[in-house]
Design a protein around this motif. Structure first.
Motif, mmCIF file in Angstrom:
data_model
loop_
_atom_site.group_PDB
_atom_site.id
_atom_site.type_symbol
_atom_site.label_atom_id
_atom_site.label_comp_id
_atom_site.label_asym_id
_atom_site.label_seq_id
_atom_site.Cartn_x
_atom_site.Cartn_y
_atom_site.Cartn_z
ATOM 1 N N GLU A 161 -6.858 -1.383 -0.922
ATOM 2 C CA GLU A 161 -7.666 -0.181 -0.730
ATOM 3 C C GLU A 161 -8.588 -0.325 0.472
ATOM 4 O O GLU A 161 -8.880 0.655 1.153
ATOM 5 N N SER A 164 -6.606 0.521 3.520
ATOM 6 C CA SER A 164 -6.429 1.963 3.685
ATOM 7 C C SER A 164 -7.695 2.584 4.233
ATOM 8 O O SER A 164 -7.659 3.429 5.122
ATOM 9 N N PHE A 186 -5.691 13.935 -6.704
ATOM 10 C CA PHE A 186 -5.387 12.664 -6.064
ATOM 11 C C PHE A 186 -5.969 12.627 -4.653
ATOM 12 O O PHE A 186 -6.638 11.683 -4.248
ATOM 13 N N PHE B 441 -0.571 0.858 -7.568
ATOM 14 C CA PHE B 441 -0.553 0.481 -6.155
ATOM 15 C C PHE B 441 -0.603 1.695 -5.253
ATOM 16 O O PHE B 441 -1.194 1.671 -4.168
ATOM 17 N N TYR B 442 0.037 2.769 -5.690
ATOM 18 C CA TYR B 442 0.023 3.999 -4.887
ATOM 19 C C TYR B 442 -1.416 4.457 -4.657
ATOM 20 O O TYR B 442 -1.799 4.868 -3.566
ATOM 21 N N PHE B 443 -2.227 4.351 -5.704
ATOM 22 C CA PHE B 443 -3.639 4.709 -5.574
ATOM 23 C C PHE B 443 -4.345 3.772 -4.602
ATOM 24 O O PHE B 443 -5.099 4.200 -3.731
ATOM 25 N N LEU B 444 -4.085 2.470 -4.766
ATOM 26 C CA LEU B 444 -4.755 1.494 -3.911
ATOM 27 C C LEU B 444 -4.395 1.717 -2.453
ATOM 28 O O LEU B 444 -5.228 1.621 -1.561
ATOM 29 N N ALA B 445 -3.111 2.024 -2.235
ATOM 30 C CA ALA B 445 -2.655 2.197 -0.861
ATOM 31 C C ALA B 445 -3.266 3.428 -0.215
ATOM 32 O O ALA B 445 -3.146 3.612 0.992
ATOM 33 N N ARG B 446 -3.885 4.275 -1.016
ATOM 34 C CA ARG B 446 -4.528 5.437 -0.425
ATOM 35 C C ARG B 446 -6.036 5.282 -0.425
ATOM 36 O O ARG B 446 -6.772 6.242 -0.240
ATOM 37 N N ILE B 448 -8.011 4.363 -2.919
ATOM 38 C CA ILE B 448 -8.723 4.599 -4.179
ATOM 39 C C ILE B 448 -8.825 3.282 -4.914
ATOM 40 O O ILE B 448 -7.833 2.605 -5.118
#
Lengths: 335, 494
Positions: A161, A164, A186, B441-446, B448
């Motif tokens: 994170e 990103s 989201f 992981f999808y959240f982390l990669a954005r 969050i």
């Protein structure tokens, strides 16, 4: 001046040799006579891995335009040195010493501005997607050696994170579904995470909706799409466009597009390419991973890297892509 | 001697044995106004059950003697109630308190009730400070008693009757109701409700009548003992929903009351009879006190071409058990069950469902989701589907997914299909897991962070069921409730 030019002339790609910088063997660059006085010498002899603050002038790769353009200092965005990585579970080596340098775009004004697009191509199993996943910090892969610096900071020590939030965006090859979480929620969460980092107040749902509505036009999607759950029931094209929408909303200094063109029809491809093109200004850069030339016809690459066996074996410009298309990867690796 | 079955080593009366009234250990109270023959044999009954039965009967008789004289219509209703009570009495006295050796209570610990002093609540509390915030036609049942002053039924179409059996004046409806009273056998708790219910709430929808607005039945539990006092006041609300041919209605049952610290036992029964071609959408929301016992029966009878949809969200109760029994009495039925159970504390959430298909071309889908977010929390699921011989071309699917968020949290799932017909399409699936890595992981990669991501994913896990609630106001209320419940648990998680 000329000798300085020769010294300064390099391109953002490296071969598998250990010296960090080499010249591209057989590409034809147009030399420009620089009038800028801020040319400086590179210290090529540095074997240390300190971040090089490159301020030398890059040769323009776009042969058609910008003669005599005032070049400003270039900053390194991403520098990958001898990166090796394995799959966490099986310890199988996938990346065998990748070296890559991505700089920010250049250009004096909007008309002649160019931004740097790197394309990475290679056979299936060459390690392209793994490379992007390692950059983003996917837990399936473990880095065993090498360094990666992003905007001067050690990327490998940052959590996903943090990476990103630092400005690295990756669009996934197969974006997964998150049933139960709507797109707008989201995006709101991700956007507010960035606002928090910058010390700005977070946006509530209504204000956020106001911010995000115009972005939908960029990816050619309708508003009802925001209320659907993330990628749930989306076609392949919609998922990819969703990735680009996220990019548009969140912004990035370096966007890695992992096979953004796979599964897209002709129109969807044009939409996506148009969206990517419109999103970038001078300081951003794009790393596209793809198999086909189609996308590269819309998003013109500055450099094309060929990846094979877990490392980048060759770098060239668009002309190399044409050779690739006609004769396949064998032609490239032989030469 | 009673036949000792494999499952229940406790005393079970063989129904063929003759039973006499005898001088029992427990004297028959003399304050009863209508004499009844009590049929039991003390030596074979479970003493605890007997005790509860006694106190229930006493409280009913004392309350009926103190109430005003009945009118002619209520005599038929009181006859019906009497019939119900008699039948229940017989069953109660021949059933033992369930133990862990009974299959249906193998994973469910009923000691909360068993070791408490159970006292029936004979009257609703005198002054009721309850706020009714609903825009739908509603009726309030407080501690098992209907409170007409809190009800608002003005928006219902003509022909629809909602009210207590004793206030039912129509002969036709009364006659219809009597066909269904006391013709199903549930377990001990079902019978205890039959024995102890003060009145039956009847919801009657005549043929062809589509009720636009749903009926909101609010069950409040006000009286309760404090934790540690061992006092467990019990209420026995009972509702019969009878929808004639082609009728349609939505029913929302909401169980609230008492905050965190009140101990009580809500022992509820809801019977639904769906006529041919009729539709019932049943929403059931349970958010009772975290120290209370909540046992509910939902017994449904589906006529041909009828449709029944149940959406349940259960978050309260220290011991919460929902028994669902759906009997198909005609072909081409549609049955959809969506249930969500949440244990944020030291709670047991239990769903035992049984769908019996005896006619062809029935379609059913069952989705059960539960989250256990506490190391002492527990969830139990037993989903039974019986596809009998004549239920050809049945299409039945069942899926249960559980999320265990804390170490030592427990889930016991037992999906089971018993199929006799040979031309059917049946499936069942069960999964128990933590949150999915890829999604996190999808959240982390954005950008969050992990905690926000977990919160969002946990909330969205239940979201699949919550979004099926048909009324947006109810849905929002439930969503807020769940968010508030999940909030403190997540602060503690790594």
């Amino acid at each position: 001046m000329v000798s300085a030019l020769e010294m300064a002339q390099f391109c953002c790609a490296c071969s598998s040799q250990s010296s960090p910088l080499t010249f591209i063997p057989n590409s034809s660059f147009n030399f420009r006579s620089f009038t800028c006085s801020t040319t400086r010498f590179l210290s090529i002899g540095t074997s240390s891995r300190r971040p090089l603050s490159l301020t030398a002038n890059l040769a323009s790769v776009h042969s058609a335009e910008a003669s005599g353009v005032d070049r400003r200092d270039k900053k390194i965005l991403l520098e990958v040195k001898d990166l090796t990585a394995v799959i966490s579970e099986s310890k199988q080596q996938i990346l065998n010493g990748v070296n890559l340098l991505v700089c920010e775009g250049d250009g004096a004004d909007e008309v002649t501005a160019v931004y740097i697009v790197h394309a990475v191509m290679g056979k299936n199993g060459s390690g392209k997607s793994t490379f992007s996943k390692v950059l983003v910090g996917h837990p399936d892969y473990e880095v065993t050696g090498g360094t990666v610096e992003f905007k001067g900071e050690n990327l490998l020590e940052m959590d996903p994170e943090e990476r990103s939030l630092a400005g690295l965006f990756m669009s996934f090859q197969s974006p997964i579904e998150i049933p139960g979480v709507s797109n707008i929620d989201f995006l709101n969460m991700a956007y507010n995470a960035r606002r928090r980092k910058l010390g700005l107040p977070e946006l509530g749902p209504i204000e956020f909706y106001g911010y995000i509505s115009p972005k939908l036009d960029i990816v050619n999607m309708k508003t009802d799409f925001l209320n659907r759950n993330v990628n749930e029931g989306f076609s392949g094209g919609e998922r990819k466009r969703n990735e680009i929408l996220q990019l548009a909303v969140l912004g990035a200094d370096l966007a890695i597009l992992d096979e953004i063109d796979s599964g897209l029809d002709v129109d969807a491809l044009k939409d996506v390419a148009k969206a990517v093109n419109s999103l970038f200004n001078l300081t951003n850069s794009v790393l596209i991973i793809t198999h086909y030339l189609r996308l590269l016809e819309y998003i013109k690459p500055t450099y094309i890297h060929i990846m094979e066996g877990g490392k980048i074996v060759k770098t060239g410009d668009i002309s190399m892509a044409k050779v690739l298309e006609q004769e396949g990867y064998k032609a490239i690796s032989k030469a | 001697m009673a036949a000792a079955s494999l499952l229940s080593p406790h005393f079970l009366l063989n129904p063929k044995l003759s039973i006499q009234t005898s001088a029992s250990k427990f004297p028959i109270p003399k304050s009863r106004s209508t004499p009844r023959t009590r049929v039991f044999s003390a030596t074979f009954s479970d003493p605890f059950v007997l005790q509860i039965a006694e106190t229930l009967e006493d409280s009913l008789s004392s309350s009926s003697s103190s109430s005003s004289s009945s009118s002619s219509s209520s005599s038929s209703s009181s006859l019906l109630l009497q019939k119900l009570r008699d039948a229940s009495s017989q069953t109660v006295l021949s059933t033992a308190w369930p133990s862990r050796k009974d299959e249906s209570f193998r994973f469910t610990d009923t000691s909360l009730i068993r070791y408490s002093q159970v006292t029936p609540i004979s009257h609703p509390p005198p002054s009721i400070a309850i706020s009714i915030d609903t825009q739908f036609p509603n009726i309030s049942i407080v501690d098992g008693h209907i409170v007409n002053s809190l009800s608002n039924l003005s928006q219902l179409p003509t022909g629809v009757f909602v009210g207590s059996l004793s206030s039912l004046s129509s002969e036709t409806i009364s006659k219809r109701v009597s066909e269904f009273v006391a013709n199903f056998e549930g377990d001990l708790f079902w019978s205890l409700n039959g024995l102890g219910t003060p009145d039956l709430v009847v919801v009657y929808v005549p043929a062809g009548c589509r009720v636009e607005m749903p009926l909101h039945i609010m069950y409040h539990s006000v009286e309760g003992g404090d934790i540690g006092s061992k006092k467990l006041p019990v209420s026995n609300p009972r509702v019969l929903v009878l929808v004639e041919e082609g009728g349609e209605i939505g029913v929302i049952e909401e169980y609230v009351g008492g905050g965190e610290n009140k101990c009580y036992w809500a022992n509820a029964v809801t019977e639904v009879v769906i006529g041919e071609g009729a539709k019932v959408k049943h929403s059931y929301i349970q958010s009772q006190s975290l120290s209370a016992a909540h046992i509910k029966w939902t017994s449904v009878q589906q006529g041909s071409s009828s449709s029944y949809e149940l959406i349940e969200v259960s978050t309260g109760g220290k011991l919460s058990r929902h028994n669902v029994n759906i009997q198909q009495v005609g072909p081409d039925t549609v049955t959809e069950l969506s249930t969500f159970h949440l244990s944020v504390g030291d709670q047991t959430q239990d769903l035992h469902s049984k769908l019996v298909l005896d006619h062809p071309r029935g379609y059913s889908r069952q989705l059960h989701k539960c989250i256990v977010a506490h190391s002492l929390g527990q969830a139990v699921f037993d989903g039974n589907i019986k596809v009998n011989r004549y239920a050809q071309q049945t299409d039945a699917g069942q899926l249960t997914r559980s999320l265990l968020l804390e170490p030592r949290a427990t889930v016991n799932v037992k999906p089971n299909l018993q199929i006799i017909a040979d031309n059917v399409k049946c499936s069942h699936g069960a999964a128990i897991s933590d949150l999915e890595e890829n999604q996190l992981f999808y959240f982390l990669a954005r950008g969050i962070d992990s905690e926000t991501a977990r919160k969002a994913l946990i909330f969205s896990f239940g979201g699949e069921v919550i979004e099926r609630l048909p009324y947006s106001l109810i849905r929002k209320k439930v969503e807020t409730q769940i968010k508030a419940l999940l909030e403190p648990t997540l602060k503690g998680s790594p």
